[in-house]
Write an enzyme that holds these catalytic residues in place. Sequence first.
Site, short mmCIF file in Angstrom:
data_model
loop_
_atom_site.label_atom_id
_atom_site.label_comp_id
_atom_site.label_asym_id
_atom_site.label_seq_id
_atom_site.Cartn_x
_atom_site.Cartn_y
_atom_site.Cartn_z
N GLN A 1 32.66 -103.02 -16.11
CA GLN A 1 34.38 -102.98 -16.66
C GLN A 1 34.79 -104.32 -16.02
O GLN A 1 34.07 -104.97 -15.23
CB GLN A 1 34.85 -101.83 -15.45
CG GLN A 1 34.36 -100.53 -16.06
CD GLN A 1 35.11 -99.07 -15.23
OE1 GLN A 1 35.18 -99.63 -14.04
NE2 GLN A 1 35.23 -98.31 -16.07
N ASP B 1 31.87 -103.20 -11.96
CA ASP B 1 33.33 -103.47 -12.14
C ASP B 1 33.75 -105.00 -11.60
O ASP B 1 33.65 -105.07 -10.62
CB ASP B 1 34.14 -102.44 -11.49
CG ASP B 1 35.72 -102.68 -11.90
OD1 ASP B 1 36.50 -103.78 -11.87
OD2 ASP B 1 36.13 -101.54 -12.22
N GLU C 1 39.19 -101.80 -17.90
CA GLU C 1 40.08 -101.08 -17.14
C GLU C 1 40.99 -102.05 -16.23
O GLU C 1 40.61 -102.56 -15.00
CB GLU C 1 38.79 -100.42 -16.04
CG GLU C 1 39.45 -99.16 -15.34
CD GLU C 1 38.71 -98.79 -14.25
OE1 GLU C 1 38.67 -97.70 -13.73
OE2 GLU C 1 38.07 -99.74 -13.57
N GLU D 1 30.05 -96.47 -8.61
CA GLU D 1 30.82 -97.53 -8.42
C GLU D 1 31.32 -97.97 -7.09
O GLU D 1 32.33 -97.18 -6.56
CB GLU D 1 32.04 -97.39 -9.25
CG GLU D 1 32.96 -98.54 -9.40
CD GLU D 1 34.18 -98.08 -10.39
OE1 GLU D 1 34.85 -99.33 -11.01
OE2 GLU D 1 34.62 -97.06 -10.88
#
Length: 260
Positions: free
Chosen positions: A203, A177, A239, A142
């Site tokens: 996410q 993300d 998240e 990530e």
Amino acid sequence: MPRFSANLGFLWQGLPLLEQIDRAAAAGFKAVEMHWPYDTDPLAVRDAAAARGVKVLGVNTVRGDVARGESGLGALAGRAAEFDAAIDQAVAWISAAGGTAIHAMAGIVAPADRPAATAVFADNLSRAADKAAAHGLTILLEPLNPRAAPGYFYSTLRDAGAMIARVGKPNVKIMFDAFHVGVAEGDILTKLEYWLPHIGHVQIAAVPSRAEPDEGEVHFPALFAALDRLGYDGWVGAEYRPRGDTDAGLAWVKALGVTL
């Protein structure tokens, strides 16, 4: 419509993990993911999730010495033994809990040290991927945006993709993300389509606030439609940092017309 997972690192903070699982299930989530749940018995997590019909997804490797500002060990020179121990801990915990993935945290690296750190991280990930594969687990990479994580080893999808190519292990994937991509790079939908073959998890959080996905620069219905159009069949992790009470903040679900 995507399937949504509750990230218990941010949602219902302050409650014991098993109670967080209860809250997630009561809210309608069918999966949960965590940051650093290692002080809770993974078998208790497995049983609590199973009793409530909730799937366990992933965890992060430990950050190292948080008091010294560390945020992962994977790319730090001279710390291979500690990173291996962190992977062993994560593999054992998430396997016992019935989960599927581990986010291998890279750490804070000075710009001058990044060429050497790239080789360190690649070597460490190669061993980690083999350990994870033996248990049917995915290793997630990530990139973290430089505003939220100053000095972090990498901040772009291209960096993560280059690491995946270098390691050459099929179970090493990208954690996409939308918050980090939005802040660090922008052009989220185009990047989603380009990197989709290498994405292992998605996410979401508002850009730039990291609050509920009902404000800011990203039109999340368009993102969800793109995930459907592209055939993404994984989970989308919620998240985000709630603006206030977590349950009250879940009004975004109705506002965006989605189903948990």
